[in-house]
Design an enzyme around this catalytic site. Structure first.
Site, PDB file in Angstrom:
ATOM      1  N   ASN A 145     -24.393  -6.586  -8.259  1.00 23.75           N
ATOM      2  CA  ASN A 145     -24.685  -5.378  -7.490  1.00 23.75           C
ATOM      3  C   ASN A 145     -25.903  -4.629  -8.012  1.00 23.75           C
ATOM      4  O   ASN A 145     -26.669  -4.052  -7.234  1.00 23.75           O
ATOM      5  CB  ASN A 145     -23.459  -4.466  -7.459  1.00 23.75           C
TER       6      ASN A 145
ATOM      7  N   LYS B 277     -19.814  -8.997 -11.624  1.00 25.56           N
ATOM      8  CA  LYS B 277     -19.879  -8.172 -10.412  1.00 25.56           C
ATOM      9  C   LYS B 277     -20.950  -7.086 -10.550  1.00 25.56           C
ATOM     10  O   LYS B 277     -21.699  -6.801  -9.611  1.00 25.56           O
ATOM     11  CB  LYS B 277     -18.507  -7.533 -10.161  1.00 25.56           C
TER      12      LYS B 277
ATOM     13  N   TYR C 183     -37.495 -16.035 -15.411  1.00 32.29           N
ATOM     14  CA  TYR C 183     -37.546 -14.669 -15.962  1.00 32.29           C
ATOM     15  C   TYR C 183     -36.206 -13.947 -15.938  1.00 32.29           C
ATOM     16  O   TYR C 183     -36.142 -12.742 -16.205  1.00 32.29           O
ATOM     17  CB  TYR C 183     -38.583 -13.804 -15.220  1.00 32.29           C
TER      18      TYR C 183
ATOM     19  N   ASN D 239     -38.583  -1.863  -1.110  1.00 30.63           N
ATOM     20  CA  ASN D 239     -38.943  -0.612  -0.440  1.00 30.63           C
ATOM     21  C   ASN D 239     -40.120   0.080  -1.121  1.00 30.63           C
ATOM     22  O   ASN D 239     -41.009   0.621  -0.454  1.00 30.63           O
ATOM     23  CB  ASN D 239     -37.734   0.315  -0.379  1.00 30.63           C
TER      24      ASN D 239
ATOM     25  N   LYS E  31      -1.068   2.291   6.959  1.00 35.28           N
ATOM     26  CA  LYS E  31      -1.640   0.950   6.792  1.00 35.28           C
ATOM     27  C   LYS E  31      -0.550  -0.113   6.835  1.00 35.28           C
ATOM     28  O   LYS E  31      -0.724  -1.174   7.449  1.00 35.28           O
ATOM     29  CB  LYS E  31      -2.408   0.862   5.472  1.00 35.28           C
TER      30      LYS E  31
ATOM     31  N   ASP F 283       0.848  -1.199   0.000  1.00 33.12           N
ATOM     32  CA  ASP F 283       0.000   0.000   0.000  1.00 33.12           C
ATOM     33  C   ASP F 283       0.878   1.242   0.000  1.00 33.12           C
ATOM     34  O   ASP F 283       1.987   1.224   0.556  1.00 33.12           O
ATOM     35  CB  ASP F 283      -0.931   0.016   1.214  1.00 33.12           C
TER      36      ASP F 283
ATOM     37  N   CYS G 158     -51.646 -10.253 -18.177  1.00 32.81           N
ATOM     38  CA  CYS G 158     -51.471 -10.028 -16.738  1.00 32.81           C
ATOM     39  C   CYS G 158     -50.409  -8.991 -16.397  1.00 32.81           C
ATOM     40  O   CYS G 158     -50.694  -7.989 -15.745  1.00 32.81           O
ATOM     41  CB  CYS G 158     -51.153 -11.344 -16.038  1.00 32.81           C
TER      42      CYS G 158
END
Length: 441
Positions: free
Chosen positions: A217, A213, A260, A228, A35, A30, A271
């Site tokens: 996500n 990925k 699906y 929600n 760190k 790093d 529908c």
């Protein structure tokens, strides 16, 4: 194995500590000296369940150490894991600055390592868009190394699926392991890193690994937003949303399942469109904003328009359409996306012929007949009695059915352009043909 891990943030720190815990000899790298010092003191630079104890143990045993010296790390390892950040730019685009910088540093160090201790493999674990590795990072490595990726130097993409707060647990019990390999030897090197871990392993092309990925996500965000929004609508209507979702989640055949989730053509029928419109209208009446639900039908319409644009791109005017009903094995035309597609093509002046073995104008009755008379009144003159009649007419064939009679008759090579709306069983072979266009690649 001897492994160097570049970037000691959440992903890099957890990956380095867990690999060391599996018995690998790991060097963390790093630019932040704080760190580096923390790791060398046996302390975690991030707050995470179990990571403090794990780092203390693997540093004590000598399995993990840290440095700021890239050359030292490369000289002391055979595999490098790149775990640097890829934040968003102000306009939302992906920032690859850190990726490019560390790739240049690794490439320069590999120049000094050339010819020593076998081939080095660079494994990109950072999240990056498809094409980033092959089009941006591989050329950087090849420029410095003076060789060919996949021959002189190994390259792979290995996305992580670690959740902050449970990342150590997720490392040792992953939902899956994905290895985007430039060549089999590169994939083998990554496989050796995770030997003994549970879960299914997928060895795929590099761009596929990059895309997975984002698929994960995006879907996770979509699920949270969906839950929600539905919860807000239920609350406004006086319904217990958790009871609704308990029943919803219990359905493992259609809801929590692969159903699906295969790219293909637009949805339709009697529908889904109707019920989406009703739910969004109810939300609006209750003054509940539901941007995800409200944009499902417009998204569906945009996908249908992509099929029209594929036909336009050919520059040809005689078009055949296989399939018309909204679902295989029925003659139900109500809100069928294929009827909508036919309507748009006919409206644009294309010379259209349609074949669907389940659809006969003389047999259509009730709401089904009324719908088609309103949407496509010229259907009688467009319907063809056979597959061959459509093939003889068409310069472009749109395939929206898996009817065996249609699939067996579709030509290869010379013949009409094939616009695949469903991903044909032989789509992979057809992709190499100049007369094939797929909506669901």
């Amino acid at each position: 194995m001897r492994v160097s891990v570049f970037g000691l943030g959440y992903v890099g720190c957890v990956s380095a500590a867990c690999l060391a815990g599996m018995g690998h000899e790991v060097i963390g790298v790093d630019v932040n000296q704080v760190k580096v010092d923390l790791v060398n003191d046996g302390k975690a630079p991030v707050v995470e369940e179990r990571i403090g104890e794990l780092i203390a143990e693997v540093v004590r045993t000598g399995a993990l150490r840290a440095t700021g010296d890239v050359r030292e790390a490369i000289m002391g390892s055979e595999v490098s894991l790149v775990c640097v950040g890829t934040p968003s730019e102000p306009n939302g685009s992906l920032c690859t600055t850190y990726l490019e910088r560390v790739t240049e540093q690794i490439g320069a160090a590999l120049t000094d390592r050339s010819g020593r201790n076998g081939r080095h493999t660079v494994v990109f674990r950072s999240t990056m868009l498809p094409g980033t590795c092959l089009n941006l990072l591989v050329p950087i490595l090849e420029k410095y190394v003076g060789g060919t990726a996949g021959v002189d130097i190994g390259v792979a993409v290995n996305p992580e699926f670690l959740r902050e707060g449970t990342s150590v647990r997720d490392f040792f019990d992953p939902p899956k392991t994905v290895i985007g390999e430039l060549d089999p030897a590169s994939g083998d090197a990554v496989m050796a890193l995770y030997d003994g871990l549970p879960g299914e392993v997928f060895r795929v092309p590099v761009p596929t690994a990059e895309a997975i990925k984002y698929a994960d996500n995006a879907f996770h965000g979509l699920k949270i937003g969906f839950a929600n929004e539905l919860g807000a609508v239920c609350q406004a209507l006086g319904v217990d949303s958790h009871q609704v979702m308990d029943v919803f989640l219990a359905d493992r055949k259609l809801n929590i399942s692969p159903a699906y989730l295969r790219p293909g053509f637009a949805f339709g029928g009697s529908c889904l469109p109707k019920d989406l419109r009703s739910l969004v209208h109810a939300a609006q009446r209750a003054d509940v904003s539901v941007p995800i639900l409200a944009h499902v039908l417009p998204s569906n319409s945009d996908h249908l328009q992509r099929a029209v644009e594929l036909v336009e791109r050919t520059g040809k005017r005689r078009v055949g359409l296989f399939g018309l009903s909204f679902k295989p094995g029925t003659d139900d035309l109500r809100e069928s996306p294929l009827v909508e597609l036919a309507e748009r093509l006919f409206g644009k002046g294309y010379d259209l012929r349609i074949h669907d073995a389940n659809v006969s104008l003389s047999r259509l009755i009730g709401a089904n007949r009324e719908y088609i008379e309103n949407r496509l009144p010229h259907l009688a003159q467009l319907l063809a009695d056979s597959v061959d009649e459509v093939l003889e007419h068409a310069e472009v064939c749109l395939v929206g059915t898996r009817d065996p009679a249609v699939l067996s008759a579709l030509p290869h090579g010379d013949g009409p352009v094939i616009v695949d709306l469903i991903r044909l069983p032989d789509a992979e072979a057809r992709r190499a043909e100049p007369g094939y266009m797929g909506l669901a690649w």
